[in-house]
Design an enzyme around this catalytic site. Structure first.
Site, PDB file in Angstrom:
ATOM      1  N   HIS A  85      64.140 -12.742 206.538  1.00 59.47           N
ATOM      2  CA  HIS A  85      63.847 -11.471 207.203  1.00 59.47           C
ATOM      3  C   HIS A  85      64.438 -10.297 206.430  1.00 59.47           C
ATOM      4  CE1 HIS A  85      64.749  -8.153 210.005  1.00 59.47           C
ATOM      5  NE2 HIS A  85      63.549  -8.430 210.467  1.00 59.47           N
ATOM      6  N   CYS A 100      61.194  -9.183 164.444  1.00 62.03           N
ATOM      7  CA  CYS A 100      61.783  -9.280 165.783  1.00 62.03           C
ATOM      8  C   CYS A 100      63.180  -8.692 165.845  1.00 62.03           C
ATOM      9  CB  CYS A 100      61.790 -10.736 166.264  1.00 62.03           C
ATOM     10  SG  CYS A 100      62.753 -11.850 165.238  1.00 62.03           S
TER      11      CYS A 100
END
Length: 792
Positions: A419, A750
């Site tokens: 919840h 990279c």
């Protein structure tokens, strides 16, 4: 006089557009029973009272005016929410059932009993409001559900209590927040054959990633017993992620994650049929609720439901402990990610965070700083200070009035479908759930920073940190001939980048997954008898609990950890670098000190390729290979490319490729490509020979710079000399690109330099680089720089 069919209707006669008649929840149940049963979606049978039955109950008991008067007092400030809700519920509970309505309910209940061959069956009695489960409001948990109801008298009583729950404090408050009229909403009651989940298990499922909106995963939470504990957030459930696009291939098991939850309690029904909460056994806590096949079965049902409704869905499921059958017991639209256009990428950055106090599961991707309001009971919510960080054990719908006023929410218990998670997501409030001991570690009035910006792990740190928020527009981004890819290490953050138009992952660091997810040195799993530290050996036993073959723990967790990186941009290539720890870093893994030599200079020592064929590490590299093989052939990510780091000579490359082939990774077989990191001058000087052995080069500029210039990249004294744009380094880069292209081999970059320097990215484009891989936060900037360079 109205006929019974106007008061009560069987689910088989209900369609999805009957929301005004039977509410969103019941309309969805009827739609699935009618339209999806033949497609393998199991829904327990039942019936629903209509909105007309509700209005009849209200009018024949003359409750209209009394309810309206009390709501008017609330609106004018003459009474408070608690008193108004209590008064109205008492008014509704005092009403008597109209004879026609009572007869219609009991008739349908008898029919349901006969269909099951019993005089009396247990049912779940669920509230379904006519404003519920709409695309922009879930109304999650606002009205009541009653389980294990048996007998006509108990059923009628439960239905009346459902009517009264239309006026719980939380339901009244939520309607006020959402701007819904109290008097224009009716309540339908769904009566559904009870699934014996108390002895089987239950949970919640989403057909979308609830945190990132990534549409290609199904998220499943699971606990023992009835599902209320998961929805209420009182239990820390198992969590599974399944990759939807590969579910149609019967030979694959595309489960991206299996996280074992604590599952300390479960809800069962006692001898009288009443639900009660009891502790789980040690065996239940250590065991996954669902098998792999059950996970896949539920995920396939989620896809069927999502396709039928044409939108992401939020579902509840239950497994019958007697038959083992899996059922869908609720389905409603997902109301947060599915309505978010995400035309901009918002990034929160926490600067100089204080000491980490506690961590949990993050909800959202924001970060806030504030003062703690520690409230352990709903009866004390009046003490909440607006704009503070709500810290509590768990929440239920009674907490909604203060949740919307919180800067952030932190709970001890609950998963990403609890919840607290659902409502904080809907309200746009960041939350960290399932922290375990937040109410013990944090104290009222404490200054903290709550960050959900780092992926799935939310962090609460000490003090008020500076937070910056940046927005990058995602419209009208340029297309480039040069591939612009991402450098990624953290699997938990990978899915958040799915909206970026990336052309793949140029560098995924395996060692990050090993150190953060696996945590154990692979040789400590192959040869546990050699581990001398008893405390570390005990920690290894705890982590590998449930694995007879301890090596399988390494393979499973490494493969799944890497799978989320492979998933977010599938089928674009994802280049995974095999482990590139230095010996001192390997030694820091659990059990590692018993297997690693001590070196004076690990940076240029026993690392990378030299380890893979050495008897000192070869069995560990075999497990790495098995994990990649599982990732490609069992989970199904054939977009994965393998990259070998720190390979000093072509002869060493031959040895590594041979060991890989021995472990089921043979270059060219099943489309496997193998790259080499270009980070040593010998990779450039012998580029043509390396190109014969590998499908591509990926330039690692940090190591290439330090080895070309002879500078320790970590040296503060030499930092001004460490320049990736030094002419010697640029010569190396330009040369390897030229030599590789001459041999028909691709070259990517990279390193960090293009992320920091636009001119560097433009220079690489002029050299003819095939791809540039950068950090996510700089992707858009580099993409635009590359586009400009290509246009020049």
């Amino acid at each position: 006089m109205q006929g019974s069919h106007d008061l009560v209707v069987n689910f088989t006669d209900v369609r999805r557009d009957d929301i005004e008649r039977v509410g969103g929840k019941n309309a969805s149940l009827g739609e699935m029973i009618r339209a999806l049963d033949h497609k393998g979606v199991r829904v327990p049978p039942g019936f629903a009272t209509t909105a007309h039955a509700f209005y009849t109950f209200i009018s024949e008991n003359n409750l209209d005016t009394r309810i309206a008067d009390e709501l008017e007092k609330l609106a004018s400030g003459k009474t408070d929410l608690h008193h108004a809700g209590e008064t109205i519920r008492g008014i509704v509970l005092s009403g008597e059932w109209p004879e026609n309505t009572a007869q219609a309910i009991t008739k349908h209940y008898k029919d349901l009993c006969r269909a099951q061959g019993k005089e009396e069956v247990e049912v779940a009695v669920r509230s379904s409001a006519t404003s519920e489960d709409l695309p922009d409001a879930s109304f999650a948990g606002q009205q009541e559900t009653f389980l294990n109801v048996a007998g006509e008298a108990e059923l009628l009583n439960a239905c009346r209590r459902c009517y009264a729950s239309l006026y719980t404090d939380r339901a009244i408050s939520y309607r006020q927040i959402k701007g819904f009229s109290h008097t224009k909403i009716a309540l339908s009651v769904g009566v559904q054959l009870m699934v014996r989940a108390d002895s089987g298990g239950s949970g919640v499922m989403f057909s979308i990633d609830t945190e990132t909106g990534f549409p290609d995963v199904v998220l499943i939470n699971a606990g023992w017993g009835l599902g209320e504990t998961i929805v209420q957030g009182t239990v820390d459930p198992d969590e599974y992620q399944v990759y939807k696009p590969l579910l149609n291939k019967a030979d694959l098991v595309p489960i991206l994650e299996k996280r074992l939850g604590g599952k300390e309690i479960k809800m069962i029904q006692d001898a009288s049929g009443a639900p009660r909460t009891v502790p789980t056994s040690k065996a239940e806590r250590q065991k996954f609720v669902l098998s792999d096949q059950e996970i896949l079965e539920l995920a396939r049902q989620a896809i069927v439901i999502e396709h039928h409704y044409g939108q992401p869905m939020d579902m509840e499921w239950a497994r019958d402990g007697v038959t083992g059958d899996l059922y869908i017991v609720q389905a409603r639209p997902e109301t947060v990610q599915s309505r978010d256009a995400h035309l901009a990428l918002t990034t929160h950055t926490v600067h100089a965070p204080g000491r980490t106090l506690i961590t949990g599961l993050s909800v959202g991707d924001a970060a806030v700083a504030g003062r703690v309001s520690l409230i352990e009971s709903a009866k004390d919510i009046d003490r909440f200070v607006d704009g503070s960080v709500l810290v509590t054990s768990n929440t239920d719908p009674d907490w909604v009035p203060i949740m919307k006023r919180a800067a952030a929410i932190v709970t001890d218990h609950g998963g990403r479908t609890s919840h607290a998670a659902i409502i904080s997501r809907e309200l746009g409030v960041p939350a960290v759930v399932g922290c375990g001991t937040a109410t013990q570690v944090l104290h009222d009035g404490q200054d903290v920073t709550v960050s959900c910006a780092g992926g799935e792990q939310g962090v609460i740190s000490d003090g008020i940190s500076q937070i910056t928020v940046s927005d990058e527009a995602l419209q009208d981004l340029p297309e480039t001939q040069t591939r612009v890819m991402l450098n990624l290490a953290n699997p938990s953050a990978a899915l958040r980048w799915w909206r970026l138009p990336v052309r793949g992952v140029g560098l995924a660091r395996m060692e990050f997954v090993i150190s953060n997810t696996v945590r154990v040195h692979p040789l400590a799993l192959v040869r546990p008898e050699a581990v001398t530290d008893k405390r570390q050996l005990s920690a290894i036993e705890d982590l590998t609990c449930g694995y007879q073959d301890k090596s399988a723990y390494f393979v499973d967790n490494l493969a799944r950890g890497l799978s989320r990186i492979a998933a977010f941009c599938y089928p674009e290539p994802v280049i995974i670098r095999m482990s590139d720890f230095k010996t001192n870093e390997y030694a820091d893994l659990l059990g590692g000190r018993d297997f690693e030599p001590r070196e004076e200079n690990p940076m240029i020592g026993f690392r990378g390729a030299s380890r893979y064929y050495s008897d000192l590490y070869k069995p560990g590299f075999a497990l790495e290979c098995q994990a990649i093989r599982k990732l490609r052939t069992q989970i199904g990510f054939d977009n994965v490319v393998v990259m070998i780091p720190f390979c000093r000579t072509p002869e060493e490359a031959d040895l590594v490729l041979a060991v890989m082939a021995e472990n089921g990774l043979e270059r060219g077989v099943d489309g496997l490509e193998v790259y080499v990191m270009c980070e040593i001058p010998s990779n450039v000087l012998r580029a043509s020979e390396f190109a014969q052995r590998f499908d591509g080069f990926s330039i690692g500029s940090n190591d290439l710079t330090q080895l070309t210039l002879g500078i320790d990249r970590d040296s503060e004294e030499l930092a001004t000399l460490f320049r990736e744009d030094d002419p010697a380094v640029l010569w190396m880069i330009e040369t390897v690109i030229r030599e590789a292209h001459a041999a028909g081999t691709r070259v990517g970059f990279c390193g960090q330099a293009p992320s920091n320097d636009p001119a560097y990215a433009q220079r690489l484009v002029r050299f003819g680089i095939d791809s540039i891989s950068v950090t996510p936060d700089s992707f858009i900037k580099v993409l635009r720089n590359v586009a400009r360079a290509e246009a020049d």
